[in-house]
Design a protein around this motif. Sequence first.
Motif: not given
Length: 477
Positions: A44-48, A66-70, A72-80
């Motif tokens: 709805m509010l795209p980061v790019p 750099h941004y891609s959905d993949r 972002f998911a890698a960053v979040a999963w790394t933090g988790a």
Amino acid sequence: MDWFAADDYSLGRLLFKEGLAVLYLVAFVSAVRQFRALIGTDGMLPVPEFLRTSSFRRHPSLFQWHYSDRYFAAVAWTGAGLAAVTAAGLTDRLPAAVCALVWLAMWLLYLSIVNVGQLWYGFGWESLLLEAGFLAVFLGNADTAPPLLILLALRWLLFRLEFGAGLIKIRGDPCWRNLTCLYYHHETQPMPGPLSWYFHRLPRPLHRVEVAGNHFTQLVVPFGLFAPQPVAGVAATIMIVTQLWLVVSGNFAWLNWAAIVLAVSVLPDSVLGRVLPVPHGAGATPAVFVGAVLAATALVVVLSYWPVRNLFAHRQLMNASFNPWHLVNTYGAFGHVTKRRYEVIVEGTVDTRVDDYTVWQEYEFRGKPGDVHRRPRQFAPYHLRLDWLMWFAAISPGYAGSWFVPFVARLLRNDPATVKLLRHNPFAQSPPTFVRARLYLYRFTTLSERKESGAWWVREDIDEFLRPVRRREVAGL
């Protein structure tokens, strides 16, 4: 270094760090599960799109490069993953420098998410998690003595959290001053919990006692945090009890739990050691660690100028950061209490035309009220971002100006990421032809109404929020 070490706080430090790591874990998992619909490439509010008009100086983030959905998911999963390891107590066994780097990495990863999260991440507890997480970098590991200066910085954070909230209330809505705000708040809060109906039905004199107790906890008790023990511990215990009261009466993401883990850091080993084993004694304190603690403390002192000035300002800001790193922020909420509860109810139909005979079916959200017979659920510390912004949208359509029509556009095409945010999609087999939104007035049922109907809410259709629209009218959003 007698001035540096706070030897009686090893257990408090450990519980604070592991509790904060759990909150980091919840925050990162929440990001993974919700980002595609909210801020992903097709969100709805795209980061790019946001990054095209932002800069690293204004919004420091790993996604500026750099941004891609993949990604972002890698960053979040790394933090988790880092948060899970830390919550399990493994990070504290690493060398002090490595332990600090793990905490720094969690802070940087979550900062990167918050700074591109836009409205979806515009909540005070995001800054609270980041500020507490930054201070945790300098708390050392199991082999270093708890640094007194950082423990005091944590108390200063807890003080601002509570005292700022108290000031914003006493300066704001008159119902806080005449002790009547809880006549309404349990019913009109953003996301009621399973016990909120019962809290709302407490006798009004008890509601007044609740408000008076809140004022005492937020305006008087915080000063006790800087007194010698046992006064500081008593002050922290009062805050813990008050926060647990808020936990069971509503859903405020990890705000209350963050306050609780901050308060636990104030409790000495002589108290906590009565119920839990105290960690072994610390070794020598490295000079580099001392220097890092002194630098962090100096930074907190300098940056405290802005939140202190805000505390005494005539127009006190609520939940604001004075720097893009979300360090040493100002806090406070519910300066104004809504007296009536409005809800935006989103509906769709498979009919090919809209008239008096059109059959509309409701979308059900996970947390916000909808079906009057559905009991509110407990979700905190998990944060349902869409549900929260739907509460703001019901207060004023202006809060939904940037994202609500894109949300509807995604419902009209049954966007998988979007419908995953909902509890029930009545059009799972094929998307609706029209979607509309109506504004309803909600209130809790009385005791007799509850016994008669089994419903938790009574609602009344008030007005149109969004006229019926079809896919071609919102194409491209």
